[in-house]
Design a protein around this motif. Structure first.
Motif, PDB file in Angstrom:
ATOM      1  N   ALA A   1       0.832  -1.210   0.000  1.00 33.27           N
ATOM      2  CA  ALA A   1       0.000   0.000   0.000  1.00 33.27           C
ATOM      3  C   ALA A   1       0.866   1.258   0.000  1.00 33.27           C
ATOM      4  CB  ALA A   1      -0.931  -0.008   1.210  1.00 33.27           C
ATOM      5  N   GLU A   2       1.977   1.234   0.733  1.00 40.67           N
ATOM      6  CA  GLU A   2       2.884   2.378   0.743  1.00 40.67           C
ATOM      7  C   GLU A   2       3.522   2.576  -0.637  1.00 40.67           C
ATOM      8  OE1 GLU A   2       4.635   4.838   3.378  1.00 40.67           O
ATOM      9  OE2 GLU A   2       2.489   4.753   2.992  1.00 40.67           O
ATOM     10  N   MET A   3       3.923   1.485  -1.267  1.00 45.75           N
ATOM     11  CA  MET A   3       4.485   1.595  -2.603  1.00 45.75           C
ATOM     12  C   MET A   3       3.471   2.195  -3.569  1.00 45.75           C
ATOM     13  SD  MET A   3       6.617  -2.009  -2.777  1.00 45.75           S
ATOM     14  CE  MET A   3       7.345  -1.693  -4.394  1.00 45.75           C
ATOM     15  N   ALA A   4       2.214   1.755  -3.446  1.00 45.52           N
ATOM     16  CA  ALA A   4       1.169   2.306  -4.308  1.00 45.52           C
ATOM     17  C   ALA A   4       0.909   3.774  -3.992  1.00 45.52           C
ATOM     18  CB  ALA A   4      -0.113   1.490  -4.137  1.00 45.52           C
ATOM     19  N   ARG A   5       0.979   4.137  -2.723  1.00 47.54           N
ATOM     20  CA  ARG A   5       0.711   5.529  -2.323  1.00 47.54           C
ATOM     21  C   ARG A   5       1.669   6.512  -2.969  1.00 47.54           C
ATOM     22  NH1 ARG A   5       2.829   9.107   1.094  1.00 47.54           N
ATOM     23  NH2 ARG A   5       4.369   7.637   1.941  1.00 47.54           N
ATOM     24  N   VAL A   6       2.948   6.141  -3.021  1.00 50.62           N
ATOM     25  CA  VAL A   6       3.939   7.089  -3.539  1.00 50.62           C
ATOM     26  C   VAL A   6       4.081   7.025  -5.056  1.00 50.62           C
ATOM     27  CG1 VAL A   6       5.202   7.092  -1.354  1.00 50.62           C
ATOM     28  CG2 VAL A   6       5.914   5.529  -3.183  1.00 50.62           C
ATOM     29  N   ALA A   7       3.330   6.130  -5.700  1.00 53.24           N
ATOM     30  CA  ALA A   7       3.325   6.083  -7.167  1.00 53.24           C
ATOM     31  C   ALA A   7       2.344   7.111  -7.719  1.00 53.24           C
ATOM     32  CB  ALA A   7       2.938   4.691  -7.650  1.00 53.24           C
ATOM     33  N   ARG A   8       2.698   7.717  -8.835  1.00 49.54           N
ATOM     34  CA  ARG A   8       1.806   8.680  -9.484  1.00 49.54           C
ATOM     35  C   ARG A   8       0.638   7.951 -10.151  1.00 49.54           C
ATOM     36  NH1 ARG A   8       6.991  11.477 -11.401  1.00 49.54           N
ATOM     37  NH2 ARG A   8       7.150  13.207  -9.923  1.00 49.54           N
ATOM     38  N   PRO A   9      -0.493   8.623 -10.324  1.00 48.51           N
ATOM     39  CA  PRO A   9      -1.569   8.033 -11.131  1.00 48.51           C
ATOM     40  C   PRO A   9      -1.039   7.636 -12.510  1.00 48.51           C
ATOM     41  CG  PRO A   9      -2.375   9.953  -9.948  1.00 48.51           C
ATOM     42  CD  PRO A   9      -0.879   9.918  -9.733  1.00 48.51           C
ATOM     43  N   GLY A  10      -1.288   6.410 -12.890  1.00 46.98           N
ATOM     44  CA  GLY A  10      -0.747   5.897 -14.144  1.00 46.98           C
ATOM     45  C   GLY A  10       0.635   5.310 -14.004  1.00 46.98           C
ATOM     46  N   GLY A  11       1.264   5.502 -12.851  1.00 48.67           N
ATOM     47  CA  GLY A  11       2.582   4.933 -12.590  1.00 48.67           C
ATOM     48  C   GLY A  11       2.484   3.453 -12.248  1.00 48.67           C
ATOM     49  N   GLU A  12       3.625   2.817 -12.178  1.00 51.57           N
ATOM     50  CA  GLU A  12       3.652   1.375 -11.990  1.00 51.57           C
ATOM     51  C   GLU A  12       4.400   0.988 -10.716  1.00 51.57           C
ATOM     52  OE1 GLU A  12       3.475  -1.715 -15.396  1.00 51.57           O
ATOM     53  OE2 GLU A  12       5.595  -1.340 -15.025  1.00 51.57           O
ATOM     54  N   VAL A  13       3.858  -0.004 -10.039  1.00 50.55           N
ATOM     55  CA  VAL A  13       4.495  -0.623  -8.881  1.00 50.55           C
ATOM     56  C   VAL A  13       4.868  -2.043  -9.284  1.00 50.55           C
ATOM     57  CG1 VAL A  13       4.174  -1.376  -6.496  1.00 50.55           C
ATOM     58  CG2 VAL A  13       3.138   0.768  -7.273  1.00 50.55           C
ATOM     59  N   ALA A  14       6.088  -2.467  -8.975  1.00 48.44           N
ATOM     60  CA  ALA A  14       6.529  -3.803  -9.385  1.00 48.44           C
ATOM     61  C   ALA A  14       7.600  -4.307  -8.425  1.00 48.44           C
ATOM     62  CB  ALA A  14       7.068  -3.776 -10.815  1.00 48.44           C
ATOM     63  N   LEU A  15       7.643  -5.621  -8.245  1.00 47.64           N
ATOM     64  CA  LEU A  15       8.656  -6.200  -7.372  1.00 47.64           C
ATOM     65  C   LEU A  15       8.883  -7.657  -7.759  1.00 47.64           C
ATOM     66  CD1 LEU A  15       7.072  -8.198  -5.131  1.00 47.64           C
ATOM     67  CD2 LEU A  15       6.392  -5.981  -4.207  1.00 47.64           C
ATOM     68  N   TYR A  16       9.916  -8.224  -7.141  1.00 49.67           N
ATOM     69  CA  TYR A  16      10.174  -9.654  -7.327  1.00 49.67           C
ATOM     70  C   TYR A  16      10.713 -10.252  -6.038  1.00 49.67           C
ATOM     71  CZ  TYR A  16      14.920  -7.896  -8.366  1.00 49.67           C
ATOM     72  OH  TYR A  16      16.134  -7.251  -8.305  1.00 49.67           O
TER      73      TYR A  16
END
Length: 269
Positions: free
Chosen positions: A127-142
């Protein structure tokens, strides 16, 4: 990567120790991960839980970021990453992935490598990663596929459990059920991310001989080495020889395994 919190056996403190264990393989995964993301140049990036800086370094080298920030709670790992990224102009801060020190909507890409399973509150971290992403931005991890395709660890724990059934409680494959496509997808969708997708990333892990495979387990840093060094000399020798007998050794003494990571990505609406 680095550990956000957890028990003593999950703590990482030295980048120099991490590198020969899994750091060198994480760099290979980082490259494939960024190829999958296929991001344009000139974006603002955040690496949440940067550890030794392998993923952040790959972003700097391959993605021409406009801004590159990275956080980790380990002072030792931040120092290591700072040396590694000295010329990249990266912002390196000591911080926890569950409480990122950035305003909402500040980054085009928010990424993380080999960290999420060690975070006690995984939904909060995503949720924190999503919060700091811009609208239309991408969150990704592995994360590593501890239960299956991350062979150098999977073979260690299979041998350990065969000799000591109590080791099963420490086996990362059992401890980290999040490291599978279904749970990863669920976390991202639960954080409100759109277009969630997952994929496997396989990289080769070649060792010139058994000693190169075995020696990193003697560091005591991370779950498997921590368990290894908790054993008495006789039990550790038995584990070493069981592994030696079970690994696929080539005629030249080399050992060729595969390391699999599961990757997930989603877009902030």
């Amino acid at each position: 990567m680095a550990i956000m919190a957890g028990d003593a056996e999950d703590r990482w403190w030295s980048g120099d120790v991490y590198e020969p264990y899994v750091g060198r393989w994480s760099r290979l995964v980082a490259r494939e991960f960024l190829t999958w993301l296929d991001a344009p140049a000139g974006l603002d990036w955040l690496d949440a839980g940067c550890g030794t800086g392998a993923l952040a370094e790959a972003v700097a080298e391959r993605c021409a970021p406009k801004r590159l920030a990275a956080v980790d709670p380990s002072a030792g790992f931040i120092d290591f990453a700072r040396r590694r990224l000295g010329g990249a102009g990266a912002e390196l801060l000591r911080a926890d992935a569950r409480d990122l020190p950035f305003a909402a909507g500040g980054f085009d890409r928010v990424v993380s490598g080999l960290v999420l399973n060690f975070v006690p509150d995984q939904p909060r971290a995503v949720a924190e990663m999503a919060r700091v992403a811009r609208p239309g931005g991408e969150v990704a991890l592995y994360v590593w596929d501890y239960a299956g395709g991350m062979e150098l660890m999977r073979r260690f724990w299979d041998a350990a459990v065969a000799l000591d059934p109590n080791a099963r409680a420490l086996d990362e494959g059992a401890r980290f059920p999040v490291c599978r496509p279904g749970p990863l997808r669920g976390l991202f969708e639960g954080a409100g991310l759109d277009g969630v997708d997952t994929r496997a990333i396989d990289v080769p892990t070649a060792f010139r001989d058994f000693d190169e495979y075995w020696t990193p387990f003697l560091s005591g840093q991370a779950p498997a080495p921590g368990y290894c060094m908790s054993l008495g000399e006789e039990a550790r020798a038995a584990l070493r020889e069981r592994l030696r007998a079970s690994l696929p050794v080539r005629p030249d003494g080399g050992i060729h395994l595969t390391a699999r990571a599961w990757a997930v990505r989603g877009r902030r609406g």
